[in-house]
Design a protein around this motif. Structure first.
Motif, PDB file in Angstrom:
ATOM      1  N   HIS A 109       0.811  -1.216   0.000  1.00 45.55           N
ATOM      2  CA  HIS A 109       0.000   0.000   0.000  1.00 45.55           C
ATOM      3  C   HIS A 109       0.843   1.263   0.000  1.00 45.55           C
ATOM      4  N   GLY A 110       2.061   1.154  -0.523  1.00 45.33           N
ATOM      5  CA  GLY A 110       2.858   2.358  -0.702  1.00 45.33           C
ATOM      6  C   GLY A 110       3.568   2.868   0.534  1.00 45.33           C
ATOM      7  N   LEU A 111       3.714   2.014   1.558  1.00 51.66           N
ATOM      8  CA  LEU A 111       4.462   2.446   2.741  1.00 51.66           C
ATOM      9  C   LEU A 111       5.915   2.004   2.612  1.00 51.66           C
ATOM     10  N   LEU A 112       6.798   2.609   3.408  1.00 47.54           N
ATOM     11  CA  LEU A 112       8.199   2.221   3.408  1.00 47.54           C
ATOM     12  C   LEU A 112       8.438   1.190   4.507  1.00 47.54           C
ATOM     13  N   THR A 113       9.296   0.216   4.200  1.00 46.86           N
ATOM     14  CA  THR A 113       9.710  -0.749   5.212  1.00 46.86           C
ATOM     15  C   THR A 113      11.093  -0.328   5.673  1.00 46.86           C
ATOM     16  N   THR A 114      11.284  -0.247   6.964  1.00 42.17           N
ATOM     17  CA  THR A 114      12.534   0.331   7.454  1.00 42.17           C
ATOM     18  C   THR A 114      12.902  -0.314   8.786  1.00 42.17           C
ATOM     19  N   VAL A 115      14.148  -0.111   9.212  1.00 40.23           N
ATOM     20  CA  VAL A 115      14.536  -0.628  10.528  1.00 40.23           C
ATOM     21  C   VAL A 115      14.082   0.388  11.580  1.00 40.23           C
ATOM     22  N   GLY A 116      13.406  -0.098  12.616  1.00 45.37           N
ATOM     23  CA  GLY A 116      12.947   0.799  13.688  1.00 45.37           C
ATOM     24  C   GLY A 116      14.094   1.127  14.630  1.00 45.37           C
ATOM     25  N   TYR A 117      14.748   0.069  15.131  1.00 49.54           N
ATOM     26  CA  TYR A 117      15.921   0.241  15.988  1.00 49.54           C
ATOM     27  C   TYR A 117      16.532  -1.124  16.220  1.00 49.54           C
ATOM     28  N   ARG A 118      17.749  -1.144  16.707  1.00 47.43           N
ATOM     29  CA  ARG A 118      18.365  -2.384  17.158  1.00 47.43           C
ATOM     30  C   ARG A 118      19.224  -2.060  18.363  1.00 47.43           C
ATOM     31  N   ILE A 119      19.006  -2.801  19.453  1.00 49.63           N
ATOM     32  CA  ILE A 119      19.752  -2.589  20.687  1.00 49.63           C
ATOM     33  C   ILE A 119      20.864  -3.632  20.762  1.00 49.63           C
ATOM     34  N   GLY A 120      22.117  -3.181  20.651  1.00 50.10           N
ATOM     35  CA  GLY A 120      23.245  -4.097  20.766  1.00 50.10           C
ATOM     36  C   GLY A 120      23.090  -5.308  19.867  1.00 50.10           C
ATOM     37  N   SER A 121      23.229  -6.507  20.430  1.00 50.01           N
ATOM     38  CA  SER A 121      23.161  -7.711  19.610  1.00 50.01           C
ATOM     39  C   SER A 121      21.767  -8.323  19.592  1.00 50.01           C
ATOM     40  N   GLN A 122      20.795  -7.635  20.190  1.00 46.98           N
ATOM     41  CA  GLN A 122      19.412  -8.154  20.142  1.00 46.98           C
ATOM     42  C   GLN A 122      18.882  -8.082  18.719  1.00 46.98           C
ATOM     43  N   PRO A 123      17.812  -8.840  18.410  1.00 52.19           N
ATOM     44  CA  PRO A 123      17.242  -8.766  17.061  1.00 52.19           C
ATOM     45  C   PRO A 123      16.725  -7.349  16.791  1.00 52.19           C
ATOM     46  N   ALA A 124      16.777  -6.950  15.528  1.00 47.09           N
ATOM     47  CA  ALA A 124      16.279  -5.622  15.154  1.00 47.09           C
ATOM     48  C   ALA A 124      14.765  -5.590  15.237  1.00 47.09           C
ATOM     49  N   ALA A 125      14.217  -4.418  15.552  1.00 47.79           N
ATOM     50  CA  ALA A 125      12.775  -4.188  15.441  1.00 47.79           C
ATOM     51  C   ALA A 125      12.551  -3.415  14.146  1.00 47.79           C
ATOM     52  N   TYR A 126      11.622  -3.914  13.331  1.00 47.21           N
ATOM     53  CA  TYR A 126      11.346  -3.260  12.053  1.00 47.21           C
ATOM     54  C   TYR A 126      10.140  -2.337  12.194  1.00 47.21           C
ATOM     55  N   ALA A 127       9.978  -1.474  11.180  1.00 47.44           N
ATOM     56  CA  ALA A 127       8.858  -0.533  11.225  1.00 47.44           C
ATOM     57  C   ALA A 127       8.317  -0.303   9.824  1.00 47.44           C
ATOM     58  N   LEU A 128       7.029   0.028   9.778  1.00 48.30           N
ATOM     59  CA  LEU A 128       6.439   0.556   8.553  1.00 48.30           C
ATOM     60  C   LEU A 128       6.367   2.056   8.725  1.00 48.30           C
ATOM     61  N   GLU A 129       6.668   2.778   7.663  1.00 44.18           N
ATOM     62  CA  GLU A 129       6.669   4.228   7.741  1.00 44.18           C
ATOM     63  C   GLU A 129       5.760   4.812   6.670  1.00 44.18           C
ATOM     64  N   GLY A 130       4.892   5.713   7.086  1.00 43.79           N
ATOM     65  CA  GLY A 130       4.053   6.441   6.131  1.00 43.79           C
ATOM     66  C   GLY A 130       4.286   7.915   6.330  1.00 43.79           C
ATOM     67  N   SER A 131       4.651   8.598   5.260  1.00 46.25           N
ATOM     68  CA  SER A 131       4.881  10.025   5.428  1.00 46.25           C
ATOM     69  C   SER A 131       3.781  10.818   4.734  1.00 46.25           C
ATOM     70  N   ILE A 132       3.366  11.896   5.375  1.00 40.46           N
ATOM     71  CA  ILE A 132       2.360  12.791   4.819  1.00 40.46           C
ATOM     72  C   ILE A 132       3.090  14.089   4.491  1.00 40.46           C
ATOM     73  N   ALA A 133       3.039  14.507   3.240  1.00 43.27           N
ATOM     74  CA  ALA A 133       3.861  15.647   2.809  1.00 43.27           C
ATOM     75  C   ALA A 133       3.431  16.934   3.480  1.00 43.27           C
ATOM     76  N   VAL A 134       2.116  17.153   3.591  1.00 42.95           N
ATOM     77  CA  VAL A 134       1.622  18.456   4.035  1.00 42.95           C
ATOM     78  C   VAL A 134       0.662  18.287   5.211  1.00 42.95           C
ATOM     79  N   THR A 135       1.091  18.699   6.408  1.00 47.76           N
ATOM     80  CA  THR A 135       0.165  18.755   7.551  1.00 47.76           C
ATOM     81  C   THR A 135       0.217  20.188   8.106  1.00 47.76           C
ATOM     82  N   GLY A 136       1.219  20.477   8.945  1.00 50.79           N
ATOM     83  CA  GLY A 136       1.375  21.839   9.453  1.00 50.79           C
ATOM     84  C   GLY A 136       1.604  22.852   8.330  1.00 50.79           C
ATOM     85  N   ALA A 137       2.188  22.391   7.236  1.00 51.24           N
ATOM     86  CA  ALA A 137       2.455  23.302   6.116  1.00 51.24           C
ATOM     87  C   ALA A 137       1.159  23.880   5.557  1.00 51.24           C
TER      88      ALA A 137
END
Lengths: 507, 255
Positions: free
Chosen positions: A284-312
């Motif tokens: 559905h047009g979202l980005l797949t990205t790494v959320g974070y990784r703490i040391g040698s623990q498994p990474a947590a992934y994230a879906l990211e959706g950006s909205i170009a214009v909100t406060g603008a």
């Protein structure tokens, strides 16, 4: 414990800030300095990396000075940074090669179009979870290498280094030409188009695809581990975290579990959903990205959706239409009426981002009748942010199979009660604002504090997170559905208003 | 009745002069235009500069109308603007004090809650932004009564409703309490609105030092007033510091 604080350095698009946090996650001191934006040509945006490094040194010292603390009272430094902004520099002299090319810069659009035509171009989204677009770093590296004769060979020898801003800052803090550590973290590396999202390593085939020599790349490390010890600015302090700014906000909002999401409302909106230990591919047009990784623990992934214009859109309403004199007054004006009066504004100022990805779309105001007042327009302005959030959340729910029931929010627009209530109403989910608004800086500080044992674990961090406000959905479900249907019809009317330029990317 | 004050007439003439044409004039030009001695013109300009009605350009030394004058007719502060500027300071106050924070402005003889930060204990709390509180029975209200004559004049004796046995329901008692607020610079209310609860408030000042609202913490009386039913001095300092920080951001100058 002798060390009282954790220092966070937020190297942002407009400024660099250093913040000291105490053990309770409370803000103790802030120092900030803006840097110049360079616009040498239409579509080009550049920063002077040396100016940024000098600002880092200044704000780091200043934040300590303001509370009369010494570097020995800082347990660790964490860095959050503007993402995808790329700089090359000479390993021996420490001098940048040209200016840093900023994430908004679209100079690589033709280059990206040529890459996209190649038969093996499907490799990029498959390995990285990202579309091939000007937004990300790899085309920029290639553009910079092509521009200066002999640079490619120097890069192959490892004499010229690449980094996003956290790499540049860590390298300089740890000594620069004199023993600087050349590292990046998984979140920033995940935005280069050069890292395999599963292995979290540079990918040989992607490097070949973009023609980027491996020798110039930083070593990929986790977000929370000791990269090195500062020898400049704050000598002796361990540098223990780095995250891209939106991922830092996810971490600062304590979205540590699968299904937890945050949205940062600034001029645009960035919604990130923690999807757990395996990456979720978006249809559905979202980005797949790494959320974070703490040391040698498994990474947590994230879906990211950006909205170009909100406060603008609020800024446009203030500056271009002049119907209000300050951004917060939008709420005052919107409260002069009961509802939108049938009026909808879709702010597709430069196309629509997730989940539509329509570069040929342009903004519309629909439903105008003689009944409509500026109050209705103000409502429609705020509602546009609510509905765009709903569209991204719908896409996330569909991709992840999760059902979002709470959205954590931060950013300037969270001061708008009418908007926050509307977001809760259209999502049919609780919207909560944390007590610390500086979630980007806090996230970097949290990761650094975890790495050096200043905070024991994620549960300890969660105990620092407190609700400052909460909005619960109160809209009648039938009305929600009919309004959403109206919004979607309004969105359809923006499509294909202009024909996309041949060769320009989806963004 | 005394006649017109000459220096005020002259000041008005200078302002009119600056308001037309290019808007930037040197002291010599002003003196010549109005037939004043240069020293007289200079003295008036310095006074006008002191109150912010004119500004002097550093490079050229010329004078122009000041920003204060432009805002003179619109000293009203939008409540959503106030919340937006105060939000970080209010959060910090809640985090430090451990109590719920509210910001109030006067509205029709009541206190309008324009901002509310939950007590940081993650218990179930409901936002009460938009609700109205009584002036005479809250610390927020007492601050507004103490510093805004307009608000005080709107309050009538029959507005002094009874909430607890400690509510100040006589004009005399309230007036004593409000005078004390002016002395101290902050207000407290101990079980005057609800049994078991107490609150502490301090004034938020806007441009030129005018009080535009008040910020308070409210919580259990044994936490807010742990000794002898007196407001905890540490908490009072937190509230006053937050109020001053917000006032500085609003351009209140020396307050």
């Amino acid at each position: 414990m002798a060390a009282q604080y954790v220092m966070s350095i937020d190297q942002g698009t407009g400024s660099t800030r250093a913040i000291l946090f105490d053990q309770g996650g409370r803000l103790v001191s802030v120092a900030q300095r803006e840097h110049r934006q360079h616009y040498p040509k239409p579509g080009w945006v550049e920063h002077d990396a040396m100016e940024i490094w000098r600002n880092v040194e200044h704000v780091a010292r200043e934040s300590l000075h303001r509370v009369g603390a010494g570097a020995d009272q800082v347990a660790a430094i964490g860095i959050a940074n503007q993402r995808e902004t790329s700089v090359l520099w000479d390993r021996r002299t420490g001098m940048p090669i040209g200016r840093a090319v900023v994430w908004q810069d679209t100079r690589t659009d033709e280059l990206v179009a040529r890459f996209a035509e190649r038969p093996d171009a499907a490799l990029v989204p498959e390995r990285t979870g990202l579309p091939l677009a000007t937004y990300f770093s790899a085309p920029r590296i290639r553009w910079l290498l092509d521009r200066v004769p002999g640079l490619f060979e120097r890069a192959e020898r490892g004499d010229v280094l690449f980094g996003t801003m956290e790499s540049w800052v860590v390298w300089n803090l740890t000594g620069g030409p004199d023993g600087g550590v050349h590292v990046t973290d998984v979140t920033n590396a995940s935005r280069t188009l050069l890292m395999d999202l599963r292995t979290l390593r540079w990918d040989r085939e992607l490097l070949d695809f973009f023609g980027v020599p491996a020798a110039m790349l930083p070593e990929i490390r986790s977000c929370a581990e000791v990269y090195g010890t500062a020898s400049r600015a704050v000598p002796g302090v361990r540098i223990a975290a780095a995250l891209g700014d939106q991922q830092a906000a996810l971490f600062g909002q304590c979205c540590f579990s699968r299904g937890e999401a945050k949205c940062t409302y600034g001029t645009g909106g960035f919604l990130l959903l923690n999807t757990g230990e395996s990456p979720v591919r978006s249809s559905h047009g979202l980005l797949t990205t790494v959320g974070y990784r703490i040391g040698s623990q498994p990474a947590a992934y994230a879906l990211e959706g950006s909205i170009a214009v909100t406060g603008a859109l609020v800024q446009w309403f203030r500056d271009n239409l002049g119907l209000i004199s300050s951004a917060p007054e939008i709420e005052t004006l919107a409260r002069t009426v009961e509802d939108n009066g049938g009026c909808y504004i879709v702010p597709a100022f430069s196309g629509l981002y997730a989940p539509h990805w329509r570069s040929g779309a342009r903004g519309v105001i629909v439903g105008l009748t003689s009944y409509i007042t500026k109050g209705h327009l103000a409502r429609a302005v705020l509602e546009a942010t609510g509905w765009q959030t709903r569209e991204v959340v719908d896409a996330m729910n569909a991709d992840s199979g999760l059902e979002l029931n709470t959205l954590k929010v931060d950013g300037g627009m969270t001061a708008d009660n009418l908007l926050m209530q509307f977001v809760a109403d259209v999502l049919a989910a609780a919207v909560v604002r944390p007590m610390i608004a500086e979630t980007v800086s806090l996230g970097a500080a949290y990761a650094a504090g975890l790495a050096v044992g200043y905070w024991p674990d994620l549960e300890g961090l969660r105990r620092n997170w407190h609700r400052a406000a909460q909005w619960l959905p109160a809209m009648d479900p039938a009305r929600r559905e009919s309004e959403y249907a109206n919004w979607r019809r309004a969105v359809e009317r923006t499509f294909d208003w202009v024909q996309p330029n041949p060769g320009s990317s989806a963004r | 009745m005394p006649g017109p004050v000459q220096s005020i007439e002259r000041a008005a003439a200078i302002l009119r002069l600056l308001a037309r044409g290019s808007g930037r004039l040197g002291v010599g030009e002003i003196a010549t235009s109005l037939g004043l001695a240069k020293g007289t013109a200079h003295g008036i300009l310095r006074t006008l500069q002191g109150v912010g009605f004119v500004e002097q350009d550093r490079a050229s030394g010329k004078y122009q109308l000041g920003a204060t004058l432009l805002h003179l007719g619109t000293s009203y502060l939008d409540v959503n603007d106030l919340r937006s500027r105060a939000i970080n300071w209010a959060d910090a106050l809640a985090a430090r004090s451990g109590e719920a924070v509210r910001i109030g402005t006067p509205l029709d003889g009541k206190v309008l809650v324009v901002h509310h930060v939950f007590r940081p204990d993650d218990s179930l709390q409901t936002l009460d932004v938009g609700s109205l509180l009584p002036l005479h029975a809250t610390a927020l209200g007492k601050v507004l009564l103490a510093y805004d004559a307009d608000v005080a004049s709107q309050l009538k004796d029959d507005d002094l409703a009874w909430f607890t046995r400690r509510t100040l329901v006589t004009a005399e008692a309230l007036s004593r309490s409000v005078a004390r607020v002016r002395e101290l610079g902050w207000a407290a209310e101990v079980e005057e609105f609800a049994t078991g609860l107490a609150s502490i408030a301090a004034p938020i000042r806007g441009y030129g030092g005018l009080v535009v609202g008040a910020i308070s913490i409210a919580g259990a009386v044994e936490r807010v007033c742990p000794v002898a039913r007196r407001a905890d001095p540490g908490l009072v300092a937190f509230v006053q510091n937050a109020a001053r920080a917000i006032s500085r951001d609003l351009g209140a100058g020396r307050w």
